[in-house]
Scaffold this motif. Structure first.
Motif, PDB file in Angstrom:
ATOM      1  N   CYS A   1       0.851  -1.189   0.000  1.00 28.83           N
ATOM      2  CA  CYS A   1       0.000   0.000   0.000  1.00 28.83           C
ATOM      3  C   CYS A   1       0.893   1.247   0.000  1.00 28.83           C
ATOM      4  O   CYS A   1       1.816   1.335   0.805  1.00 28.83           O
TER       5      CYS A   1
ATOM      6  N   VAL B   1       0.255   4.072   1.069  1.00 27.49           N
ATOM      7  CA  VAL B   1       0.050   4.900   2.262  1.00 27.49           C
ATOM      8  C   VAL B   1       0.668   4.237   3.499  1.00 27.49           C
ATOM      9  O   VAL B   1       1.466   4.848   4.198  1.00 27.49           O
ATOM     10  N   CYS B   2       0.320   2.978   3.777  1.00 25.24           N
ATOM     11  CA  CYS B   2       0.713   2.376   5.057  1.00 25.24           C
ATOM     12  C   CYS B   2       1.729   1.240   4.904  1.00 25.24           C
ATOM     13  O   CYS B   2       2.173   0.683   5.909  1.00 25.24           O
TER      14      CYS B   2
ATOM     15  N   CYS C   1      -4.334  -0.369   0.170  1.00 29.60           N
ATOM     16  CA  CYS C   1      -5.070  -1.450   0.851  1.00 29.60           C
ATOM     17  C   CYS C   1      -6.514  -1.028   1.158  1.00 29.60           C
ATOM     18  O   CYS C   1      -6.840   0.156   1.177  1.00 29.60           O
TER      19      CYS C   1
ATOM     20  N   CYS D   1      -7.029   1.469   4.088  1.00 27.24           N
ATOM     21  CA  CYS D   1      -6.813   2.886   3.751  1.00 27.24           C
ATOM     22  C   CYS D   1      -7.963   3.423   2.900  1.00 27.24           C
ATOM     23  O   CYS D   1      -8.417   4.545   3.101  1.00 27.24           O
TER      24      CYS D   1
HETATM   25 ZN   LIG Z   1      -2.876   1.047   3.456  1.00 25.07          ZN
END
Ligand SMILES: [Zn+2]
Length: 199
Positions: free
Chosen positions: A8, A10-11, A19, A22
Motif C-alpha cells: 500500500c 500509504v501504510c 489497501c 486505507c
Molecule cells: Zn494502506
C-alpha cells in the motif's frame, strides 16, 4: 522476496497499490458546483489519506495506487459516454514530471469502461499568468483542436475551485459536446467561510 511484494502506498501493508483499510478511511468529498457540467463524480476529499494517496501518485510517481482508485471510480460511473477527455497538464509541469496524471486516469478508465480516449483539449496559457494576481476563474483557458463527440466524461486528478473543469466543459460545449460529466480522484476541502455575508 520483499522486493517483489507490492505494498500500500500509504501504510506499506501488503496490497496492490492501496489497501482496503486505507480506502475505507477516505473522507467523502465536497464537490464544488460546476457550471456547464452535467454530473460530477469524485472519489475522496483531498485531506488525510486522500491527500497522501494523491501526493504519492502525483509527486512520487507511485502509479500503482491509481489501479484501485480507478476501480472504485469505474464501479460508480455511468457508462453512457462517447469519449473520455482528460484535462491537459501544463506543458512545463508535464516535462518536469514526465507524465500527466489525468491522462493516466483516462487510460485506466478507458479500459475499465470500454470507452475510447479523445484528446481535443489544448492549453492556451503559457505560464505568463503566474503572478498576475489570483484570478482563478480566468487564469486557465483551453481550446479544442477538433469537433468532439456528443457525450463526454472530463477527467482531472484534483478539483479545487472547479474553474478548470468549467473552462474545459465550456470549451468542449463550443466544440460540439452536448453533455460533459466530470470525474476526479479528489476534491480539496472547501475553506471555512467565516461570516462571509453573501446575500
Ligand atoms: Zn494502506
Amino acid at each position: 522476496m520483499w522486493l517483489f511484494q507490492s505494498t500500500c502506498v500509504v501504510c506499506n501493508d501488503p496490497a496492490s497499490g492501496v489497501c482496503d483499510r486505507c480506502v475505507d478511511q477516505l473522507e467523502p468529498p465536497q464537490v464544488p458546483a460546476l457550471l456547464a457540467v452535467e454530473s460530477a463524480t469524485v472519489l475522496c476529499s483531498y485531506e488525510g489519506i486522500g491527500a497522501e494517496l494523491v501526493t504519492a501518485i502525483k509527486y512520487h510517481n507511485r502509479r500503482q495506487a491509481l489501479g484501485p482508485m480507478c476501480d472504485a471510480l469505474a464501479a460508480v460511473l455511468p457508462r453512457d459516454f462517447d469519449a473520455l477527455v482528460s484535462v491537459p497538464a501544463h506543458p512545463a509541469r508535464r516535462r518536469e514530471r514526465g507524465f500527466d496524471v489525468p491522462e493516466l486516469i483516462a487510460r485506466r478508465l478507458s479500459k475499465r469502461l470500454d470507452i475510447p480516449v479523445a484528446t481535443p483539449l489544448k492549453r492556451v496559457d503559457d505560464g505568463s499568468q503566474q503572478g498576475r494576481g489570483r484570478s482563478d476563474r480566468q487564469g486557465v483557458e483551453f481550446r479544442a483542436e477538433a469537433r468532439v463527440p456528443e457525450r463526454l466524461l472530463l477527467i482531472d486528478d484534483v478539483v479545487t475551485t472547479g474553474a478548470t473543469a468549467v473552462s474545459c466543459a465550456l470549451t468542449l460545449g463550443l466544440a460540439g459536446a452536448r453533455s460533459v460529466s466530470f470525474v476526479a480522484l479528489a476534491a480539496t476541502p472547501a475553506p471555512e467561510v467565516a461570516g462571509a455575508g453573501v446575500g
